[in-house]
Design a protein around this motif. Structure first.
Motif, PDB file in Angstrom:
ATOM      1  N   TYR A  62       0.815  -1.221   0.000  1.00  0.00           N
ATOM      2  CA  TYR A  62       0.000   0.000   0.000  1.00  0.00           C
ATOM      3  C   TYR A  62       0.845   1.266   0.000  1.00  0.00           C
ATOM      4  CZ  TYR A  62      -2.812  -3.831   1.682  1.00  0.00           C
ATOM      5  OH  TYR A  62      -3.407  -5.069   1.820  1.00  0.00           O
ATOM      6  N   LYS A  79       3.180   6.939   1.440  1.00  0.00           N
ATOM      7  CA  LYS A  79       2.065   6.820   0.486  1.00  0.00           C
ATOM      8  C   LYS A  79       1.737   8.209  -0.034  1.00  0.00           C
ATOM      9  CE  LYS A  79      -1.490   5.073  -1.698  1.00  0.00           C
ATOM     10  NZ  LYS A  79      -1.681   6.258  -2.569  1.00  0.00           N
ATOM     11  N   LYS A 126      -3.725   1.078   3.789  1.00  0.00           N
ATOM     12  CA  LYS A 126      -4.519   0.185   2.939  1.00  0.00           C
ATOM     13  C   LYS A 126      -5.809   0.863   2.491  1.00  0.00           C
ATOM     14  CE  LYS A 126      -6.812  -4.342   2.989  1.00  0.00           C
ATOM     15  NZ  LYS A 126      -7.084  -5.570   3.795  1.00  0.00           N
ATOM     16  N   LYS A 158      -5.351   3.517  -0.212  1.00  0.00           N
ATOM     17  CA  LYS A 158      -4.647   3.079  -1.421  1.00  0.00           C
ATOM     18  C   LYS A 158      -5.261   3.645  -2.698  1.00  0.00           C
ATOM     19  CE  LYS A 158      -2.701  -1.062  -3.623  1.00  0.00           C
ATOM     20  NZ  LYS A 158      -3.137  -0.818  -4.991  1.00  0.00           N
ATOM     21  N   ASP A 159      -6.570   3.629  -2.815  1.00  0.00           N
ATOM     22  CA  ASP A 159      -7.240   4.093  -4.038  1.00  0.00           C
ATOM     23  C   ASP A 159      -8.068   5.345  -3.799  1.00  0.00           C
ATOM     24  OD1 ASP A 159      -6.271   1.888  -5.594  1.00  0.00           O
ATOM     25  OD2 ASP A 159      -7.747   0.621  -4.588  1.00  0.00           O
ATOM     26  N   GLU A 172      -8.313   9.484  -3.467  1.00  0.00           N
ATOM     27  CA  GLU A 172      -7.639  10.722  -3.825  1.00  0.00           C
ATOM     28  C   GLU A 172      -7.625  11.662  -2.629  1.00  0.00           C
ATOM     29  OE1 GLU A 172      -9.057  12.622  -7.308  1.00  0.00           O
ATOM     30  OE2 GLU A 172      -8.910  10.841  -8.580  1.00  0.00           O
TER      31      GLU A 172
END
Length: 358
Positions: A35, A51, A192, A195-196, A198
């Motif tokens: 992640y 991240k 985690k 992760k996707d 914005e």
């Protein structure tokens, strides 16, 4: 056992006292790497997973500490018994007759904390707590030479032994080292869940070293990151067991994360605290307040980095901390992850500036 419980099991059963966190660091690396854009360590051994939401966005640090309390071999006597130094804060009454693992150059050894039996002690001595300095570790060696042949030497780590176990009420999880593998698990889960998603921030999920011996790893990790805001996630006192009054602690497991307004190492940043509380109320996330006058968290080191880092400690109410075993409530994990994810999603440079400069 589902994936989340497996992660809890792997993290809590890993061995990692202060100064020797290698094993648990590798477990955390395995779980957080998928992640993160980048995973690295500082020179003391703290794990840093980066991240990126927006490359030049505010840097947000979410830290749990890798280390657990334990002991270190200091001497082997002629009969093969081990003297030890405690690493981190121990209460003598929780130590006697407990199983431990001695980590040697030739592999792990089973040991037990031994003492003089009460049957041969004076009556007055039996009324007092047995002193740690009079305890020893029995590894079943018959001599110093045999203990050395087993691979034991001064400086070896001695780690509490306990297996992860969900209780009959499966929301309650029993394990060693919740202090503070639960903070590491939360850092993993936050990355985690982002992760996707914005968001205009750079998030750092961190597993710090040597928290139990004066918050050392948090200092070096924070200097490496130079965060704009920081959250230290750690265990806190659960006040829902017999003998604890509301004045001592009114937190209950399962009732949401603890917002730490004060501890021995720092005062929670006023504006960051208010922002977090606002997010919690907007998203109907339960929370509790706590103050810990006799303990500190990684925020104590992080908030003093460079020009200062607005920081807040968030606690997970835990029964029986600083012993061989503790109990947490799974809902508190979920609530804390949800809170931190929503907090990070709502942050941007403007909000960070308001918190920092208000």
């Amino acid at each position: 056992m589902n994936d989340q419980l497996t992660m809890f099991k792997d993290l809590t059963e890993a061995k990692g006292i202060s100064g020797n966190e290698r094993e648990v660091r590798e477990v955390m690396r395995q779980y957080i790497k998928p992640y993160a854009n980048e995973v690295y360590t500082d020179h003391l051994g703290s794990l840093i997973a980066k991240k990126i939401g927006q490359v030049d966005g505010p840097k947000i640090m979410v830290a749990g500490h890798l280390d657990e309390i334990g002991m270190m071999v200091t001497r082997i006597d002629e009969r093969g018994y081990l003297s030890f130094q405690t690493i981190g804060g121990w209460w003598s009454q929780v130590m006697l007759a407990q199983r431990v693992t001695v980590m040697t150059s030739k592999g792990d050894l089973v040991g037990i904390v031994g003492s003089k039996p009460p049957h041969i002690m004076p009556a007055e001595a039996r009324k007092k707590s047995y002193e740690i300095k009079d305890m020893f570790i029995d590894i079943g060696a018959s001599s110093k030479e045999e203990a050395e042949a087993f691979g034991v030497r001064p400086g070896d780590s001695i780690v509490p032994y306990f297996e992860f176990q969900p209780m009959k009420n499966e929301k309650l999880l029993l394990a060693k080292a919740w202090d503070n593998r639960i903070g590491c698990a939360i850092a993993i889960e936050v990355l985690k869940q982002l992760k996707d998603v914005e968001h205009p921030n750079v998030v750092y999920g961190v597993g710090t070293v040597q928290e139990e011996v004066s918050l050392r790893g948090a200092k070096t990790a924070a200097h490496a990151i130079q965060p704009d805001l920081a959250f230290a996630v750690d265990t806190g006192i659960a006040g829902d067991t017999p003998g604890i009054s509301a004045k001592d602690s009114d937190s209950k497991i399962g009732q949401g994360p603890q917002i730490v307004i004060y501890d021995r190492s720092m005062i929670g940043h006023h504006d960051l605290r208010d922002y977090v509380l606002k997010v919690a109320e907007q998203h109907h996330i339960p929370y509790q307040y706590t103050a810990i006058p006799a303990g500190g968290t990684d925020s104590g080191s992080i908030h003093l980095t460079a020009k200062g880092v607005p920081s807040l400690s968030i606690g997970i109410a835990t029964r029986y901390i600083h012993s061989h075993a503790g109990i947490i409530h799974r809902d508190d994990f979920d609530y804390t992850v949800q809170l931190l994810v929503e907090v990070i999603k709502g942050l941007n440079q403007e909000t960070v500036n308001q918190i920092t400069f208000s």
